[in-house]
Scaffold this motif. Sequence first.
Motif, PDB file in Angstrom:
ATOM      1  N   PRO A 182      -6.426  -1.291   0.743  1.00 29.15           N
ATOM      2  CA  PRO A 182      -7.672  -1.827   0.187  1.00 29.15           C
ATOM      3  C   PRO A 182      -8.176  -3.061   0.934  1.00 29.15           C
ATOM      4  N   ASN A 183      -7.295  -3.728   1.686  1.00 28.55           N
ATOM      5  CA  ASN A 183      -7.681  -4.927   2.424  1.00 28.55           C
ATOM      6  C   ASN A 183      -8.061  -4.655   3.877  1.00 28.55           C
ATOM      7  N   ASP A 184      -7.699  -3.470   4.390  1.00 25.94           N
ATOM      8  CA  ASP A 184      -7.987  -3.121   5.779  1.00 25.94           C
ATOM      9  C   ASP A 184      -8.111  -1.596   5.854  1.00 25.94           C
ATOM     10  N   VAL A 204      -3.124   2.417   6.943  1.00 19.57           N
ATOM     11  CA  VAL A 204      -2.670   3.348   5.917  1.00 19.57           C
ATOM     12  C   VAL A 204      -1.370   2.825   5.314  1.00 19.57           C
ATOM     13  N   LEU A 205      -1.262   2.947   4.009  1.00 16.89           N
ATOM     14  CA  LEU A 205      -0.051   2.550   3.307  1.00 16.89           C
ATOM     15  C   LEU A 205       0.674   3.799   2.813  1.00 16.89           C
ATOM     16  N   ILE A 206       1.982   3.693   2.729  1.00 20.50           N
ATOM     17  CA  ILE A 206       2.785   4.800   2.208  1.00 20.50           C
ATOM     18  C   ILE A 206       3.233   4.426   0.800  1.00 20.50           C
ATOM     19  N   VAL A 207       3.074   5.378  -0.100  1.00 19.78           N
ATOM     20  CA  VAL A 207       3.400   5.174  -1.515  1.00 19.78           C
ATOM     21  C   VAL A 207       4.337   6.298  -1.949  1.00 19.78           C
ATOM     22  N   THR A 208       5.286   5.970  -2.800  1.00 23.34           N
ATOM     23  CA  THR A 208       6.202   6.988  -3.309  1.00 23.34           C
ATOM     24  C   THR A 208       5.518   7.809  -4.395  1.00 23.34           C
ATOM     25  N   ALA A 209       5.561   9.118  -4.230  1.00 23.75           N
ATOM     26  CA  ALA A 209       5.025  10.044  -5.235  1.00 23.75           C
ATOM     27  C   ALA A 209       6.054  10.179  -6.364  1.00 23.75           C
ATOM     28  N   PRO A 210       5.639  10.676  -7.517  1.00 23.95           N
ATOM     29  CA  PRO A 210       6.588  10.845  -8.626  1.00 23.95           C
ATOM     30  C   PRO A 210       7.851  11.626  -8.228  1.00 23.95           C
ATOM     31  N   GLY A 211       7.690  12.666  -7.406  1.00 24.71           N
ATOM     32  CA  GLY A 211       8.856  13.430  -6.953  1.00 24.71           C
ATOM     33  C   GLY A 211       9.816  12.585  -6.128  1.00 24.71           C
TER      34      GLY A 211
END
Length: 134
Positions: free
Chosen positions: A81-83, A87-94
């Motif tokens: 959201p700041n740049d 790209v940011l990596i986020v952990t999915a529920p799985g």
Amino acid sequence: MKDQLAYLIASLNRQLENDLEERLRPGGVPIEQFRILEVLDASEPAPMGEIASQSLIEPPTLTKIVDKMVSEGLVYRAPDPNDRRRVLIVTAPGGKALFKRLRGVSTAQEQRIVELLESERAAELRNLLRELLQ
């Protein structure tokens, strides 16, 4: 050569990695994926560069592993959201569920090392290794 510090450290690293891989095998998770989930558990979301640095995975290899993890529903990419170029990596529920199930594997390995060395010596070794890394 077998008494050289660098050789001893590398040999121990190989032994610890092999042990961890063996313990992760029943869960069907490669050690690299586990390390990525471990990094994300500590600081999420995270940019690829930070994940590469903390997981000790080369960036081109990391990209391939993350692609696979995205297709398996373990992580997803999100714009920073700041740049918007990043790209940011986020952990999915799985991925969260998988890591929760396997977290104890690395914790148990750490506990075995601390018990083997005894807490005081383990703390001393940790400090010596940090000193060498600086």
